[in-house]
Design an enzyme around this catalytic site. Sequence first.
Site: not given
Ligand code: NOJ
Ligand code: NOJ
Length: 443
Positions: A209, A212
């Site tokens: 999703d 991530e």
């Molecule tokens: C980094 C991701 O960018 C973020 O969206 C996520 O919550 C954490 N990793 C944990 O998986």
């Molecule tokens: C974490 C977010 O959850 C994700 O959607 C995004 O792509 C990355 N950070 C980078 O901004």
Amino acid sequence: MVQKAMLSCIWTIFIFLLTIPADAATGDFEAWLQAQEKISTERMLRNVSPPDAAPGAVVASPEKLYPNYFFHWTRDAALTMNTVVSLWQSATPQIKLNVPPTLRQSLFDRITAYVSFSRQNQLTPTRSGIGEPKFYANGTAFNEDWCRPQNDGPALRAVTLIRFANLMLDRGEDLYVKTQLYDGRTPSQSVIKTDLEFVSNHWRDHNCDIWEEVDGEHFYNKIASRRALQDGAALATRLGDVGAAAWYTAQAQQIEPSIQQHFDAARNIFIPTINRVAGIWYKHSGLDSQVILGVLHAGGFQFIDPRILQTMKLQTESFRNLYPINKVGVSGVGIGRYPEDVYDGDKFQGGNPWVLNTAAFATAYYHAAKESLDNGQRDQAKRFVAMGDEFMKRVQYHANPDGSLSEQIDRNTGHMTSARDLTWSHSEVIVAIWGRRAVVGGL
Ligand code: NOJ
Ligand code: NOJ
């Protein structure tokens, strides 16, 4: 009982300790919007093709340490470049924009560099292929563990670049379009067609999703895929790729029932994920801002659709009580990713409201206002604008004094936190300001 009392005591102390810039709340809102539009545009553009990255790379944030966001994420880049295309065109689909001619050439150069960089990403061997979520800013593959693939990326990139291709065709730039963007061949050597072939053959796959974290089937990814295929079919038709147009159209139609599976009839809302395969398991509320982001980025629903309004309402209510800062200063609710979130950019000690989600909810209400106005419901439109403004006032209240915006707003202190000058935060704030302008003139 005792625990409850203690908890509420702690919350009271938290609220008491809130330290929030006092002038922000009293400042003139409209003046702030104007100033913030300029600042956000400038700060967003700093992250597009910055000097310390490959030409065409869009870094998620200039922050290289805590957290390291100095990467080109396919999703963030595509959404940002859509905003850059509006600046270059000096128009959104709804309004004209005032962009100095001197800036326009440099915007154009950044868009074409992004086209080449994106094609290079497609050709770079990675762990998951076309759905690879992110690259180093110099364009090399990121080979560490990550939630992958993220198939919204190619869909969003196609949507942005199809829009650019159509604008280029309007200007008679057929050669550029047919060589760099959409060559009409399979296998394709051009960026858009490669993405469309991928999306049309893989929209059924489970994948990660936008946050991530969850491998499964996602509302956001499906409606992004549908939009890419619809726009792709129209471009294919315009360029005489008739067979492809029929195939993309057929696939777009076949996604439909699978989107409807996300409807929770008991609550009259859409839920983000079904058929979870792996990843975090504790998102029991079924409330997630990615549903609203999906409608904003991909369309396919009206914002006055009762199901979309209800989805926003339940989310807003869940965040209102969850984050202490939502009780302070202004009445607008800071919107997080989903209530169960614990990601704070660094230590996983609890989720926060996000600038981009709060701005996105504002945009959604501004669009609802425009739709109401188009239906002749002026009073309803005014109410929706006021609702959108509440969210923007929340952003205003917590923005840094210099207008810089991070990814998150600390739920206890109200300070900007996590990645500084998140490109996507600025882009979403700009889009909200434009969305507001598209309706207030008519009120
Ligand atoms: C980094 C991701 O960018 C973020 O969206 C996520 O919550 C954490 N990793 C944990 O998986
Ligand atoms: C974490 C977010 O959850 C994700 O959607 C995004 O792509 C990355 N950070 C980078 O901004």
